[in-house]
Design a protein around this motif. Structure first.
Motif, short mmCIF file in Angstrom:
data_model
loop_
_atom_site.label_atom_id
_atom_site.label_comp_id
_atom_site.label_asym_id
_atom_site.label_seq_id
_atom_site.Cartn_x
_atom_site.Cartn_y
_atom_site.Cartn_z
N ILE A 1 13.70 0.06 0.82
CA ILE A 1 14.77 0.13 -0.11
C ILE A 1 14.10 0.70 -1.52
CG2 ILE A 1 15.99 -1.75 -1.08
CD1 ILE A 1 16.82 -1.15 1.77
N ASN A 2 12.92 0.62 -1.70
CA ASN A 2 12.76 1.11 -3.00
C ASN A 2 12.59 2.61 -3.12
OD1 ASN A 2 12.36 -1.28 -4.59
ND2 ASN A 2 10.27 -1.57 -3.61
N SER A 3 12.36 3.13 -1.79
CA SER A 3 12.66 4.53 -1.69
C SER A 3 13.86 5.23 -1.91
CB SER A 3 11.99 5.03 -0.50
OG SER A 3 13.00 4.95 0.82
N ILE A 4 14.81 4.24 -1.61
CA ILE A 4 16.24 4.87 -1.73
C ILE A 4 16.85 4.47 -2.90
CG2 ILE A 4 16.62 5.32 0.61
CD1 ILE A 4 18.38 2.89 0.98
N TRP B 1 0.73 -0.98 0.01
CA TRP B 1 -0.05 0.02 0.12
C TRP B 1 0.85 1.27 0.03
CZ3 TRP B 1 -5.06 -0.21 3.46
CH2 TRP B 1 -5.73 -1.47 2.90
N PHE B 2 2.09 1.10 0.04
CA PHE B 2 3.17 2.19 0.26
C PHE B 2 4.45 1.53 -0.42
CE2 PHE B 2 2.86 -0.12 4.14
CZ PHE B 2 4.14 -0.50 4.32
N THR C 1 9.83 2.88 10.42
CA THR C 1 10.72 2.72 9.17
C THR C 1 9.83 3.26 8.05
OG1 THR C 1 11.75 0.93 10.24
CG2 THR C 1 11.84 1.18 7.76
N THR C 2 8.49 2.69 8.12
CA THR C 2 7.62 3.24 7.04
C THR C 2 7.42 4.77 6.87
OG1 THR C 2 6.68 1.18 7.30
CG2 THR C 2 5.42 2.74 5.79
N TYR C 3 7.33 5.22 8.01
CA TYR C 3 7.18 6.91 8.33
C TYR C 3 8.15 7.51 7.71
CZ TYR C 3 7.40 11.33 10.72
OH TYR C 3 7.53 12.73 10.75
N VAL D 1 4.87 1.93 -8.26
CA VAL D 1 3.44 1.05 -8.31
C VAL D 1 3.78 -0.41 -8.13
CG1 VAL D 1 2.30 0.46 -10.42
CG2 VAL D 1 2.94 2.69 -10.14
N LYS D 2 2.70 -1.05 -7.30
CA LYS D 2 2.92 -2.58 -7.21
C LYS D 2 2.63 -3.16 -8.43
CE LYS D 2 0.78 -6.08 -4.42
NZ LYS D 2 0.02 -6.29 -3.25
N GLY D 3 3.63 -4.26 -8.88
CA GLY D 3 3.68 -4.84 -10.01
C GLY D 3 2.66 -6.25 -9.99
#
Length: 152
Positions: A25-28, A20-21, A127-129, A150-152
């Motif tokens: 690791i994908n954010s960096i 949902w978020f 961590t998610t925050y 985007v969730k694949g």
């Protein structure tokens, strides 16, 4: 589904799997050192500083779960690069630390897990925050590709 399975799902989602978020690791992913240390102003933290903050707290709690004594805090900000790691080393360190959390939760006995359920749940939320903060910073600097979340 038991508590261990739920916590492992939470750890996996905040570590590597976009659900949902966007995961940490994908954010960096694909950030340069320059992008990781960029700040919109001095009142905010950089992405690198946020990751060092997560390393500090996630390592302290993992050590406690494993029964390892933590060294006393040297004081100061938890957002500092205390080990003087490069951005590449920092990225690898947080990735390994999150993987270590998953391995430890998989191996921990039910009695110990019960004592740690609330802390682990809060750790994943924390961590998610911060992953959300990282995405915001990346959007401000123009380094975020919205298709990456985007969730694949």
């Amino acid at each position: 589904m038991n508590a261990k399975q739920v916590l492992l799902m939470q750890l996996d989602a905040c570590h590597t799997q976009n659900t949902w978020f966007v995961s940490l690791i994908n954010s960096i992913k694909d950030l340069t050192e320059e992008q990781a240390t960029w700040k919109p102003n001095e009142a905010t933290n950089s992405i690198s500083e946020i990751i060092h903050h997560l390393i500090y707290y996630n390592q302290r709690h993992l050590n406690r779960l494993k029964g390892i004594e933590n060294e006393e805090s040297t004081g100061g900000s938890t957002f500092k690069n205390r080990e003087r790691l490069s951005w590449s080393e920092t990225s690898e360190r947080i990735d390994q630390l999150m993987a270590d959390w998953k391995k430890t939760v998989e191996a921990v006995n039910e009695v110990n897990l019960t004592k740690w359920t609330e802390i682990i749940a809060h750790l994943t939320i924390h961590t998610t925050y911060h992953a959300g903060q990282i995405l915001y910073i990346r959007k401000l600097q123009g380094s975020w590709d919205p298709r990456a979340g985007v969730k694949g």
